[in-house]
Write an enzyme that holds these catalytic residues in place. Structure first.
Site, PDB file in Angstrom:
ATOM      1  N   ARG A  13      -7.429   8.004   4.790  1.00  0.00           N
ATOM      2  CA  ARG A  13      -7.440   8.238   6.242  1.00  0.00           C
ATOM      3  C   ARG A  13      -7.509   9.736   6.486  1.00  0.00           C
ATOM      4  NH1 ARG A  13      -2.291   4.916   7.816  1.00  0.00           N
ATOM      5  NH2 ARG A  13      -1.806   5.682   5.729  1.00  0.00           N
ATOM      6  N   SER A  71      -2.776  -2.694   6.033  1.00  0.00           N
ATOM      7  CA  SER A  71      -4.100  -3.049   6.533  1.00  0.00           C
ATOM      8  C   SER A  71      -5.205  -2.147   6.008  1.00  0.00           C
ATOM      9  CB  SER A  71      -4.085  -3.040   8.058  1.00  0.00           C
ATOM     10  OG  SER A  71      -3.538  -1.841   8.522  1.00  0.00           O
ATOM     11  N   LYS A 115      12.161  10.605  10.806  1.00  0.00           N
ATOM     12  CA  LYS A 115      11.573   9.261  10.910  1.00  0.00           C
ATOM     13  C   LYS A 115      12.614   8.182  11.199  1.00  0.00           C
ATOM     14  CE  LYS A 115       7.963  10.114   7.491  1.00  0.00           C
ATOM     15  NZ  LYS A 115       7.179   9.464   6.418  1.00  0.00           N
ATOM     16  N   LYS A 122      12.070   2.710   5.371  1.00  0.00           N
ATOM     17  CA  LYS A 122      12.184   4.151   5.114  1.00  0.00           C
ATOM     18  C   LYS A 122      13.566   4.486   4.557  1.00  0.00           C
ATOM     19  CE  LYS A 122       8.406   5.340   8.121  1.00  0.00           C
ATOM     20  NZ  LYS A 122       7.863   3.983   8.325  1.00  0.00           N
ATOM     21  N   ARG A 133       0.860  -1.192   0.000  1.00  0.00           N
ATOM     22  CA  ARG A 133       0.000   0.000   0.000  1.00  0.00           C
ATOM     23  C   ARG A 133       0.888   1.232   0.000  1.00  0.00           C
ATOM     24  NH1 ARG A 133      -2.705   0.731   5.206  1.00  0.00           N
ATOM     25  NH2 ARG A 133      -1.264   2.457   5.396  1.00  0.00           N
ATOM     26  N   GLU A 136       7.507   1.030  11.824  1.00  0.00           N
ATOM     27  CA  GLU A 136       6.223   1.010  11.139  1.00  0.00           C
ATOM     28  C   GLU A 136       5.109   1.108  12.161  1.00  0.00           C
ATOM     29  OE1 GLU A 136       5.814   0.983   7.946  1.00  0.00           O
ATOM     30  OE2 GLU A 136       7.953   0.770   7.556  1.00  0.00           O
ATOM     31  N   GLY A 137       3.965   1.582  11.705  1.00  0.00           N
ATOM     32  CA  GLY A 137       2.778   1.466  12.546  1.00  0.00           C
ATOM     33  C   GLY A 137       2.288   2.753  13.161  1.00  0.00           C
ATOM     34  N   GLU A 148       4.867   7.068   2.352  1.00  0.00           N
ATOM     35  CA  GLU A 148       5.681   5.860   2.499  1.00  0.00           C
ATOM     36  C   GLU A 148       5.046   4.728   1.713  1.00  0.00           C
ATOM     37  OE1 GLU A 148       5.802   3.582   6.017  1.00  0.00           O
ATOM     38  OE2 GLU A 148       3.695   3.860   6.477  1.00  0.00           O
ATOM     39  N   ASN A 182       4.164   0.768   2.134  1.00  0.00           N
ATOM     40  CA  ASN A 182       4.054  -0.335   3.097  1.00  0.00           C
ATOM     41  C   ASN A 182       4.115  -1.651   2.345  1.00  0.00           C
ATOM     42  OD1 ASN A 182       3.159   1.237   5.645  1.00  0.00           O
ATOM     43  ND2 ASN A 182       1.780   1.967   4.052  1.00  0.00           N
TER      44      ASN A 182
HETATM   45  P1  ADP Z   1       4.521   4.641   9.817  1.00  0.00           P
HETATM   46  O1  ADP Z   1       5.230   3.622   9.019  1.00  0.00           O
HETATM   47  O2  ADP Z   1       4.826   4.615  11.249  1.00  0.00           O
HETATM   48  O3  ADP Z   1       3.053   4.631   9.506  1.00  0.00           O
HETATM   49  P2  ADP Z   1       4.656   7.051   8.218  1.00  0.00           P
HETATM   50  O4  ADP Z   1       5.818   7.433   7.439  1.00  0.00           O
HETATM   51  O5  ADP Z   1       3.479   6.557   7.443  1.00  0.00           O
HETATM   52  O6  ADP Z   1       5.109   6.026   9.332  1.00  0.00           O
HETATM   53  O7  ADP Z   1       4.207   8.283   9.105  1.00  0.00           O
HETATM   54  C1  ADP Z   1       3.114   8.207   9.985  1.00  0.00           C
HETATM   55  C2  ADP Z   1       2.181   9.379   9.748  1.00  0.00           C
HETATM   56  O8  ADP Z   1       2.858  10.615   9.930  1.00  0.00           O
HETATM   57  C3  ADP Z   1       1.598   9.438   8.352  1.00  0.00           C
HETATM   58  O9  ADP Z   1       0.469   8.618   8.235  1.00  0.00           O
HETATM   59  C4  ADP Z   1       1.289  10.910   8.211  1.00  0.00           C
HETATM   60  O10 ADP Z   1       0.050  11.217   8.828  1.00  0.00           O
HETATM   61  C5  ADP Z   1       2.405  11.568   9.003  1.00  0.00           C
HETATM   62  N1  ADP Z   1       3.509  11.895   8.089  1.00  0.00           N
HETATM   63  C6  ADP Z   1       4.511  11.085   7.709  1.00  0.00           C
HETATM   64  N2  ADP Z   1       5.331  11.681   6.842  1.00  0.00           N
HETATM   65  C7  ADP Z   1       4.848  12.914   6.660  1.00  0.00           C
HETATM   66  C8  ADP Z   1       5.262  14.042   5.873  1.00  0.00           C
HETATM   67  N3  ADP Z   1       6.354  13.988   5.118  1.00  0.00           N
HETATM   68  N4  ADP Z   1       4.517  15.167   5.948  1.00  0.00           N
HETATM   69  C9  ADP Z   1       3.416  15.236   6.721  1.00  0.00           C
HETATM   70  N5  ADP Z   1       2.983  14.207   7.486  1.00  0.00           N
HETATM   71  C10 ADP Z   1       3.681  13.068   7.458  1.00  0.00           C
HETATM   72 MG    MG Z   2       2.399   4.534   7.552  1.00  0.00          MG
END
Ligand code: ADP
Ligand code: MG
Length: 606
Positions: free
Chosen positions: A582, A225, A483, A421, A198, A487-488, A218, A220
């Site tokens: 979301r 899910s 970051k 990442k 995803r 994950e999660g 990102e 996944n």
């Molecule tokens: P995880 O793998 O923990 O889900 P993500 O990279 O998806 O990590 O980051 C978690 C959340 O943080 C995302 O769903 C988003 O809401 C927010 N986020 C992540 N990266 C960005 C970004 N570059 N700009 C704005 N919000 C972000």
């Molecule tokens: Mg994520």
């Protein structure tokens, strides 16, 4: 929790919000509900929302509240539609750890966290996202087979992040023949690979045109899910907007204007159908049928081979998983068995001469054709530790056993590692996507979806140092997200916390743009990412079936893709697999539905 033991963070562990975040797990609803709440409660107005934001507190689900552009009567009807549709169609989650039921031995379910109405989304960007599913599927498969690339990319990470280090070590042993000899991974190497990925995107202003374009948050590649629940939310939203078209016009048009700057007279506006619940079972069935065909005898007689869903003990996002299980049965006659990693280690055995995995079922021995992970993506899924040589790390031993088998893994270790990442950041370097994707148009399309990504490892270049200087010397912390390799949800650093982590781990010598940046080795597992700013629009969020509040929100689109490839890299199936939206209040930094930050929604294409 491991993260609090890292020396890198030692200066910060006393922070209340970090201590809280150490307990955040994943896109499952496991763990005590009290720990799942974001430090910014959604029950309050958004942290950074302006006073003019129509953010309405409604901690008790009080239906006397008003939502701009929706009449109180329509709001009440919508809540009734949402809760009854959820009950009728399984838009639900288990209501707490161990089922949370007041009656011992039974489970109870509540309406999943959803937004009451769909959110405006530009059709052209939605279509762009869906068209990228195939190229990203291929990219993951190609990366997964490039051992030197995966090793080199994670070189800095493996020294500081034991979890990613373990994945890499196992990948080297099973797929590259290191340390254990060639025989150790021979069945895995010739097995099919199954990907259910995803890719998540946020809309971000394009500086050239001023319009909004998708940028990837990102990718996944494990336990992606909400395919099942999100398909249901799209059907609910489609029903509501078709049934109450007139009553909802001003709400929908107000949001369309907020997102696209105009209200078009396109007669085709609406919520698309998500094919996820046909696409995901179809991909699993391709891998399943190929296994049965290849391992003659499997599938004969009454004890069909099974698909094992590897799940977390105490999981509460079970309905999303069950929807897939039921669809596999209904559409393909394929049986599913759920097991934790510890149960896998205890029950499953491998035939060392064929690589076939099996376990004792209720009535007979059952063979495993496909493994589908909905657990295993976080260190907390391996509570017995890393010491497999001593026989104690049972979850890692279970993972290794499944990996070595002849069954198809979703994902195999290579696919899992292709989704880190660190790989995402490395792909943003010039020429790296092109190393894996021959088709110039596909490579360009993938690249155009990348945001700015910066390394904090030993490979950091002048661009990367520039981003660090921007945060530490120019007050640029609002323009980035920091970051770790996790994950999660709930793991990233924003604003002040980012500055604290970076300044505790960087030495700047000299002034301004000339300052030399020295990064501590502990930062090797982190990446710095350009912060995305999706357009804000009005949303009404529902939790436990009650209106939690309304206010300005931002959304993140996820597009599923499914891929099946054989041991030699021949791609036998590669498709777009549905979507997820979301939505969260604008002032909430983190994402994740299960972690309590966001709700499931769907796009209203306009
Ligand atoms: P995880 O793998 O923990 O889900 P993500 O990279 O998806 O990590 O980051 C978690 C959340 O943080 C995302 O769903 C988003 O809401 C927010 N986020 C992540 N990266 C960005 C970004 N570059 N700009 C704005 N919000 C972000
Ligand atoms: Mg994520």
């Amino acid at each position: 929790m491991r993260r609090t033991r890292r020396p890198l963070l030692s200066t910060l562990v006393a922070s209340a919000s970090l201590a809280f975040r150490a307990h955040q797990t994943a896109e499952s609803f496991s763990g005590p509900p009290s720990l799942k709440r974001p430090s910014v409660s959604l029950l309050r107005a958004p942290r950074t929302g302006s006073r003019s934001d129509p953010a309405l507190a409604s901690s008790d689900g009080d239906m006397t509240e008003s939502v701009p552009n929706v009449s109180p009567g329509t709001l009440a009807t919508l809540v009734e539609y949402a809760t009854s549709f959820s009950a009728a169609n399984g838009l639900q989650v288990e209501s707490g750890s161990g089922g949370g039921s007041s009656v011992p031995g039974t489970r109870s379910y509540v309406t999943a966290p959803i937004s009451l109405l769909p959110q405006a989304y530009p059709r052209d960007q939605f279509e762009r996202a869906t068209s990228l599913a195939g190229p990203f599927n291929l990219l993951v498969d190609r990366i997964s087979r490039d051992g030197p690339f995966l090793k080199e990319t994670h070189e800095d990470v493996r020294g500081v992040d034991e979890y990613t280090g373990k994945l890499l070590e196992m990948y080297e042993e099973v797929y590259l023949g290191e340390r254990r000899g060639d025989g150790w991974g021979r069945f895995a190497r010739s097995a099919d690979r199954l990907g259910i990925q995803r890719s998540d995107y946020m809309l971000h202003e394009d500086s050239a045109t001023g319009g909004h374009v998708i940028k990837q948050v990102e990718l996944n590649t494990i336990a992606s899910s909400f395919a099942g629940l999100a398909s249901g939310v799209a059907r609910l939203h489609s029903f509501e907007t078709e049934r109450l078209g007139d009553e909802l016009r001003s709400f929908l048009e107000g949001n369309e204007r907020a997102v696209t700057g105009k209200v078009s007279d396109d007669g085709d506006k609406g919520v698309p159908a998500s094919p996820a619940m046909t696409a995901l079972p179809a991909a699993i069935s391709v891998a399943y049928d190929r296994y049965v065909e290849r391992h003659a005898g499997a599938g004969a007689g009454s004890s069909k081979p099974v698909v094992v869903f590897v799940v977390q003990p105490g999981e509460t996002n079970t309905v999303d998983q069950r929807l897939l299980e039921f669809a596999l049965h209904d559409r393909h006659g394929i049986p599913v068995v759920r097991m934790s990693l510890a149960e896998v280690q205890e029950r499953v055995t491998m035939d060392e001469s064929t690589g076939r995995l099996s376990f004792d079922g209720e009535a007979s021995r059952r063979e495993i054709a496909v493994v589908y992970y909905r657990a295993g993506y976080a260190p907390t899924d391996y509570p017995s530790g890393y010491d497999t040589a001593g026989g104690t790390g049972v979850e890692w031993l279970g993972r290794e056993k499944l990996e070595r088998g002849a069954c198809a893994k979703c994902p195999c270790l290579g696919y899992h590692l292709a989704g880190t990442k660190k790989v995402q950041q490395e792909l943003a370097r010039p020429g790296v996507v092109e190393r894996f994707i021959d088709d110039g148009d596909d490579a360009a399309a993938i690249r155009s979806a990348f945001a700015g990504l910066y390394s904090l490892g030993a490979d950091a270049n002048e661009d990367d140092a520039g981003a660090v200087r921007d945060v530490l010397l120019r007050g640029g912390e609002g323009r980035y997200v920091l970051k770790p390799q996790r994950e999660g949800g709930g793991n990233n650093y924003y604003g002040r916390e980012m500055v604290d982590v970076l300044s505790a781990n960087c030495t700047l010598t000299g002034d301004g743009d000339d300052a030399a940046v020295e990064l501590s080795a502990g930062l090797g597992e982190f990446i710095l990412m350009e912060r995305l700013f999706p357009p804000q629009q009005l949303a009404v969020l529902l939790r436990n079936g009650r209106v939690e509040g309304s206010g300005m929100s931002i959304s993140e689109l996820g597009c599923f893709g499914t891929v099946v490839a054989d041991g030699e890299g021949g791609v036998v199936h590669n498709e777009y697999g549905g979507f997820l939206l979301r939505t969260k209040f604008s002032g909430v930094d983190e994402g994740g539905v299960a972690s309590g930050f966001a709700t499931l929604s769907s796009p209203y294409l306009c």
